[in-house]
Design a protein around this motif. Structure first.
Motif, PDB file in Angstrom:
ATOM      1  N   ARG A 102       0.847  -1.186   0.000  1.00 30.65           N
ATOM      2  CA  ARG A 102       0.000   0.000   0.000  1.00 30.65           C
ATOM      3  C   ARG A 102       0.883   1.237   0.000  1.00 30.65           C
ATOM      4  N   LEU A 103       0.585   2.180  -0.875  1.00 33.27           N
ATOM      5  CA  LEU A 103       1.324   3.445  -0.927  1.00 33.27           C
ATOM      6  C   LEU A 103       0.377   4.584  -0.588  1.00 33.27           C
ATOM      7  N   ILE A 104       0.732   5.357   0.430  1.00 29.54           N
ATOM      8  CA  ILE A 104      -0.026   6.549   0.812  1.00 29.54           C
ATOM      9  C   ILE A 104       0.774   7.751   0.350  1.00 29.54           C
ATOM     10  N   ALA A 105       0.216   8.521  -0.581  1.00 27.08           N
ATOM     11  CA  ALA A 105       0.945   9.650  -1.155  1.00 27.08           C
ATOM     12  C   ALA A 105      -0.037  10.577  -1.852  1.00 27.08           C
ATOM     13  N   PHE A 106       0.422  11.785  -2.134  1.00 25.96           N
ATOM     14  CA  PHE A 106      -0.415  12.730  -2.853  1.00 25.96           C
ATOM     15  C   PHE A 106      -0.564  12.319  -4.320  1.00 25.96           C
ATOM     16  N   ASP A 107      -1.598  12.856  -4.935  1.00 28.04           N
ATOM     17  CA  ASP A 107      -1.895  12.545  -6.326  1.00 28.04           C
ATOM     18  C   ASP A 107      -0.719  12.918  -7.223  1.00 28.04           C
ATOM     19  N   CYS A 108      -0.330  11.998  -8.092  1.00 29.70           N
ATOM     20  CA  CYS A 108       0.791  12.258  -8.996  1.00 29.70           C
ATOM     21  C   CYS A 108       0.609  11.424 -10.260  1.00 29.70           C
ATOM     22  N   PRO A 109      -0.076  11.972 -11.273  1.00 28.22           N
ATOM     23  CA  PRO A 109      -0.272  11.225 -12.527  1.00 28.22           C
ATOM     24  C   PRO A 109       1.041  10.772 -13.158  1.00 28.22           C
ATOM     25  N   ALA A 110       2.096  11.577 -13.032  1.00 32.78           N
ATOM     26  CA  ALA A 110       3.373  11.217 -13.647  1.00 32.78           C
ATOM     27  C   ALA A 110       3.954   9.937 -13.057  1.00 32.78           C
ATOM     28  N   GLY A 115      -4.308  10.053  -5.529  1.00 28.02           N
ATOM     29  CA  GLY A 115      -4.421  10.390  -4.114  1.00 28.02           C
ATOM     30  C   GLY A 115      -5.000  11.777  -3.972  1.00 28.02           C
ATOM     31  N   PRO A 116      -5.037  12.296  -2.752  1.00 32.86           N
ATOM     32  CA  PRO A 116      -5.543  13.659  -2.555  1.00 32.86           C
ATOM     33  C   PRO A 116      -4.636  14.685  -3.223  1.00 32.86           C
ATOM     34  N   ALA A 117      -5.205  15.836  -3.570  1.00 26.88           N
ATOM     35  CA  ALA A 117      -4.434  16.881  -4.245  1.00 26.88           C
ATOM     36  C   ALA A 117      -3.469  17.563  -3.292  1.00 26.88           C
ATOM     37  N   TYR A 118      -2.302  17.899  -3.799  1.00 24.76           N
ATOM     38  CA  TYR A 118      -1.290  18.632  -3.049  1.00 24.76           C
ATOM     39  C   TYR A 118      -1.634  20.119  -3.094  1.00 24.76           C
ATOM     40  N   ASP A 119      -1.491  20.810  -1.964  1.00 23.62           N
ATOM     41  CA  ASP A 119      -1.807  22.233  -1.879  1.00 23.62           C
ATOM     42  C   ASP A 119      -0.539  23.003  -1.524  1.00 23.62           C
ATOM     43  N   HIS A 123      -0.126  24.766   5.268  1.00 22.79           N
ATOM     44  CA  HIS A 123       0.942  24.701   6.259  1.00 22.79           C
ATOM     45  C   HIS A 123       1.589  23.322   6.214  1.00 22.79           C
ATOM     46  N   GLU A 124       2.899  23.291   6.364  1.00 26.51           N
ATOM     47  CA  GLU A 124       3.646  22.041   6.231  1.00 26.51           C
ATOM     48  C   GLU A 124       3.177  20.968   7.207  1.00 26.51           C
ATOM     49  N   VAL A 125       2.821  21.342   8.412  1.00 28.37           N
ATOM     50  CA  VAL A 125       2.353  20.358   9.388  1.00 28.37           C
ATOM     51  C   VAL A 125       0.997  19.794   8.982  1.00 28.37           C
ATOM     52  N   ARG A 126       0.087  20.691   8.626  1.00 30.99           N
ATOM     53  CA  ARG A 126      -1.269  20.254   8.269  1.00 30.99           C
ATOM     54  C   ARG A 126      -1.281  19.421   6.976  1.00 30.99           C
ATOM     55  N   ARG A 127      -0.379  19.728   6.066  1.00 33.51           N
ATOM     56  CA  ARG A 127      -0.345  19.025   4.782  1.00 33.51           C
ATOM     57  C   ARG A 127      -0.263  17.513   4.975  1.00 33.51           C
ATOM     58  N   TRP A 128       0.676  17.080   5.819  1.00 36.55           N
ATOM     59  CA  TRP A 128       0.892  15.643   5.966  1.00 36.55           C
ATOM     60  C   TRP A 128      -0.170  14.996   6.828  1.00 36.55           C
ATOM     61  N   CYS A 129      -0.732  15.759   7.753  1.00 34.67           N
ATOM     62  CA  CYS A 129      -1.861  15.245   8.519  1.00 34.67           C
ATOM     63  C   CYS A 129      -3.071  15.036   7.611  1.00 34.67           C
ATOM     64  N   ARG A 130      -3.291  15.960   6.702  1.00 38.79           N
ATOM     65  CA  ARG A 130      -4.422  15.817   5.769  1.00 38.79           C
ATOM     66  C   ARG A 130      -4.232  14.616   4.851  1.00 38.79           C
ATOM     67  N   LEU A 131      -3.000  14.380   4.414  1.00 38.13           N
ATOM     68  CA  LEU A 131      -2.731  13.215   3.582  1.00 38.13           C
ATOM     69  C   LEU A 131      -3.148  11.940   4.302  1.00 38.13           C
ATOM     70  N   LEU A 132      -2.776  11.829   5.572  1.00 34.73           N
ATOM     71  CA  LEU A 132      -3.126  10.633   6.328  1.00 34.73           C
ATOM     72  C   LEU A 132      -4.628  10.530   6.550  1.00 34.73           C
ATOM     73  N   GLU A 133      -5.252  11.647   6.872  1.00 31.83           N
ATOM     74  CA  GLU A 133      -6.694  11.635   7.114  1.00 31.83           C
ATOM     75  C   GLU A 133      -7.460  11.204   5.878  1.00 31.83           C
ATOM     76  N   ALA A 134      -6.947  11.569   4.693  1.00 26.93           N
ATOM     77  CA  ALA A 134      -7.586  11.130   3.449  1.00 26.93           C
ATOM     78  C   ALA A 134      -7.528   9.613   3.306  1.00 26.93           C
ATOM     79  N   GLY A 135      -6.550   8.998   3.975  1.00 26.77           N
ATOM     80  CA  GLY A 135      -6.429   7.546   3.956  1.00 26.77           C
ATOM     81  C   GLY A 135      -7.056   6.879   5.165  1.00 26.77           C
ATOM     82  N   GLY A 136      -7.838   7.645   5.927  1.00 24.37           N
ATOM     83  CA  GLY A 136      -8.525   7.073   7.082  1.00 24.37           C
ATOM     84  C   GLY A 136      -7.692   6.994   8.342  1.00 24.37           C
TER      85      GLY A 136
END
Length: 329
Positions: A102-110, A115-119, A123-136
């Motif tokens: 299983r790979l948890i990562a932001f969306d990357c067509p290349a 996955g969820p879109a990168y913004d 904020h750098e802290v919230r970014r990675w927390c949001r990535l995890l939350e998108a994966g439950g």
């Protein structure tokens, strides 16, 4: 590595970056440890960060990894691999080379990953927390604290004013002459002043000390490992620095800090707004963080403004203790 550990499913976190990156990734790293308690959690990061990783519960080991490098072969086929490094594609491919289940990562067509879109503005802290939350996986952006390291007060730094004049790029370095003037004012107030920095920043620290009339022994730059640096910051009364990893260390350890931001917005890399003991000065506009000279906005922060803010810093708040740390890699 024992056979018992080898038999455990492997959770791989990839954040092969620097000090500030490690510290802003703590909430996500802890959340992963809680979410996968039966896995052996290995962090792929530079080995020199190991002393601080040892202060983060939920990580079992560090695997020495250069930025964007494929992790060690023995880490192949992890049950879960998490890209806390970037948006891809290089960092995605570094993990895909290990064939994770299983790979948890932001969306990357290349890289062929959804996955969820990168913004960019998040904020750098919230970014990675949001990535995890998108994966439950629940993650608390406020879970930034480090337990105080043993022997926190080192090099006579208890209650001292710590000045950290260095930064990875010149654009984020406040002029050394201004740091020296702040040091002189602190000495006149009867405060001990210490200067920290990496081995590459020792000359900068020596220059500051000479300009301010500090004792040469006050220059700790190049003389402390990360564990000792954490002890110095933990015991300090206050820290003054730019937008650097030391600022994040002060946040994690609860030491009052004055952070001088230049080309990068504190809304993306600054301390949590709720932590009033960490004060940010910023001119209010962004610039080129990779420029070879101090940012124009940073230069607008004069000594009078910085000194006034320093004298108004609130008292310290001790970081809550943590339960355990990892083994060696």
């Amino acid at each position: 590595m024992t056979s018992r550990r080898a038999a455990r499913p492997l959770l791989l976190s990839y954040r092969a970056l620097g000090l500030g990156d490690l510290l802003t990734g703590i909430p996500a790293l802890r959340a992963l440890g809680r979410a996968f308690p039966d896995c052996r959690h290995v962090l792929c990061a530079p080995a020199q960060l190991s002393p601080l990783v040892a202060l983060v519960d939920g990580i079992d080991a560090v695997s020495d990894t250069r930025p964007l490098a494929v992790p060690a072969r023995e880490l192949r086929a992890p049950a879960v691999a998490v890209n806390l490094h970037g948006r891809g594609p290089e960092s995605h491919r570094a993990l895909q080379a290990l064939a994770p289940q299983r790979l948890i990562a932001f969306d990357c067509p290349a890289a062929g990953h959804a996955g969820p879109a990168y913004d960019d503005d998040e904020h750098e802290v919230r970014r990675w927390c949001r990535l995890l939350e998108a994966g439950g996986i629940p993650a608390d952006p406020g879970d930034l604290d480090l337990r105080l390291p043993p022997g926190a007060a080192r090099h006579g730094g208890e209650g001292a004013t710590v000045l950290h004049p260095g930064a990875a790029n010149a654009a984020r370095r406040w002029p050394i002459a201004r740091f020296a003037e702040v040091a002189r004012r602190e000495l006149r107030r009867g405060r001990r002043v210490l200067v920290t920095g990496s081995p590459d920043e020792r000359a900068l620290g020596v220059e500051l000390a000479e300009r301010a009339g500090l004792d040469p022994e006050a220059v700790l730059a190049g003389r402390t490992g990360l564990d000792e640096l954490a002890g110095v910051i933990a015991g300090a009364g206050r820290v003054v620095c730019g937008d650097t990893g030391v600022g994040h260390l002060a946040t994690a350890l609860g030491t009052p800090s004055l952070l001088l931001f230049g080309p990068t917005a504190p809304s993306r890399w600054g301390p949590p707004a709720a932590r009033s003991q960490h004060v940010v000065l910023w001119a209010g506009r962004e610039g080129d963080p990779h420029a070879d000279s101090p940012d124009a906005g940073l230069l607008e922060l004069d000594v009078e403004r910085v000194d006034a803010a320093l004298q108004q810093l609130p008292g310290r708040r001790d970081a809550r203790p943590r339960r355990r740390g990892p083994t060696a890699a």
